[in-house]
Write an enzyme that holds these catalytic residues in place. Structure first.
Site, PDB file in Angstrom:
ATOM      1  N   ASN A 125       0.791  -1.228   0.000  1.00 20.08           N
ATOM      2  CA  ASN A 125       0.000   0.000   0.000  1.00 20.08           C
ATOM      3  C   ASN A 125       0.825   1.281   0.000  1.00 20.08           C
ATOM      4  OD1 ASN A 125      -2.534   1.729   0.924  1.00 20.08           O
ATOM      5  ND2 ASN A 125      -0.920   2.080   2.445  1.00 20.08           N
ATOM      6  N   TYR A 202      12.493  15.842 -14.765  1.00 21.47           N
ATOM      7  CA  TYR A 202      11.622  15.246 -13.758  1.00 21.47           C
ATOM      8  C   TYR A 202      10.303  15.984 -13.633  1.00 21.47           C
ATOM      9  CZ  TYR A 202       9.988  13.416  -9.285  1.00 21.47           C
ATOM     10  OH  TYR A 202       9.235  12.831  -8.297  1.00 21.47           O
TER      11      TYR A 202
END
Length: 338
Positions: A125, A202
């Site tokens: 998760n 990025y």
């Protein structure tokens, strides 16, 4: 747009659940399963806040023994205290991990395996969003290292224990990779392994979306491999829903602003507690429901099987990503690549 309206309306799907369904509701409905939850052990990453903390709370409330790997062990202890205040009989084990570190993931797995516990459920998760380009100690872009590679290695190192547990107990093992609908934003020409490891230019949202696509491709390939070895372990990916978690709060932009508004509308419709009671429902449903018995390699949203992108369904892309990931990990661990 239709999917968004369906989400906001909380319309139930074939499973009988929808975006309004809570983790407590779906897990309560699973309480009549043939397998008592008290026999189950689950690992939940990213359980020190948000969706992960709610997932751990609900699983523990239903009697599942929960292992919480955490970088911030103090925060994990606070979560354990909160869970045990509500459920005094809850068994919560805390172990340290930094999912962005290959060495740390390996160390965690060694520590967990040394406990001699079974492992029925693995919930990958944990998620990170980084606005600025950062690198892990292994010199890998931080979002990709944490969200995908760390979970790839975690799954690889614990797979043997899951297969063994399923064979010994007759209880099917379940792996859940938490992805996101944002995976659909990734185009094929923007999904290059070497560039994701060390991007020249990025963009935080793009990096996060790429990592979520990688989670689904990983799901597809692991499902194929488990089926080939006839293992009694399934693996599925889930979209947890639109929630104002730390990831959305950490990124301020037009798209995440819209997602934040949607999350507030949904939270107001569902409850007054704030965030993750509904967002954890799909994870808990796939982890516990008898309806998902034998279901593997699928993508779920709002507690129902859903559609992922064409790229996420590309078998050759999934195989290629798995091979490259395994080769990288083995090089870093100084193991033979073959």
């Amino acid at each position: 747009m239709k999917g968004t309206l369906r989400y906001l309306a909380g319309i139930a799907g074939p499973s009988g659940y929808g975006s309004n369904s809570t983790a407590e509701q779906v897990s309560q409905d699973c309480s009549n399963c043939l397998v008592p939850n008290s026999q189950l052990t689950a690992i939940v990453t990213g359980a020190t806040s948000g969706i992960g903390a709610e997932t751990a709370r609900v699983l523990a409330k239903r009697g599942v023994k929960v292992v919480i790997p955490a970088r911030d062990v103090k925060r994990a202890a606070e979560v354990r205290e909160s869970i045990q205040k509500e459920s005094p009989e809850a068994e919560i084990i805390l172990l340290e991990i930094d999912l962005s570190s290959i060495a740390s993931v390996k160390r965690f797995c060694s520590e967990f395996l040394s406990l001699g516990l079974p492992l029925n459920i693995l919930i990958n998760n944990a998620g990170k969003f980084s606005q600025k380009l950062e690198f892990s100690e292994d010199k890998i872009e931080m979002t990709f290292a944490t969200n995908y590679l760390g979970h790839f290695l975690l799954t690889e190192l614990l797979m043997g224990k899951m297969v063994e547990t399923a064979a010994n107990t007759g209880i099917q093992g379940r792996i859940i990779n938490v992805s996101s609908v944002i995976h659909t934003w990734v185009k094929r020409d923007n999904f290059c392994f070497s560039k994701m490891l060390n991007p020249k230019s990025y963009n935080g949202t793009r990096a996060y979306a790429q990592s979520k696509l990688a989670n689904i491709l990983h799901t597809k390939e692991v499902a194929r491999k488990l089926k080939a070895r006839n293992a009694r372990v399934t693996v599925n990916a889930v979209h947890p829903g639109i929630v104002k978690t730390g990831i959305i709060r950490d990124h301020k932009g037009c798209i995440t602003g819209i997602l934040s508004v949607l999350s507030c509308i949904q939270a107001a419709k569902n409850d007054t507690t704030g965030l993750s009671t509904c967002a954890a429902s799909t994870t808990c449903y796939v982890a516990l429901s008898p309806r998902t018995e034998g279901v593997s390699g699928k993508y779920f949203a709002d507690c129902n099987e859903s559609y992922c992108s064409a790229l996420a369904n590309d078998e050759s892309e999934a195989q290629n990503l798995w091979r490259q990931s395994r080769a990288l990990i083995r090089r870093r661990l100084h193991q033979p690549v073959a």
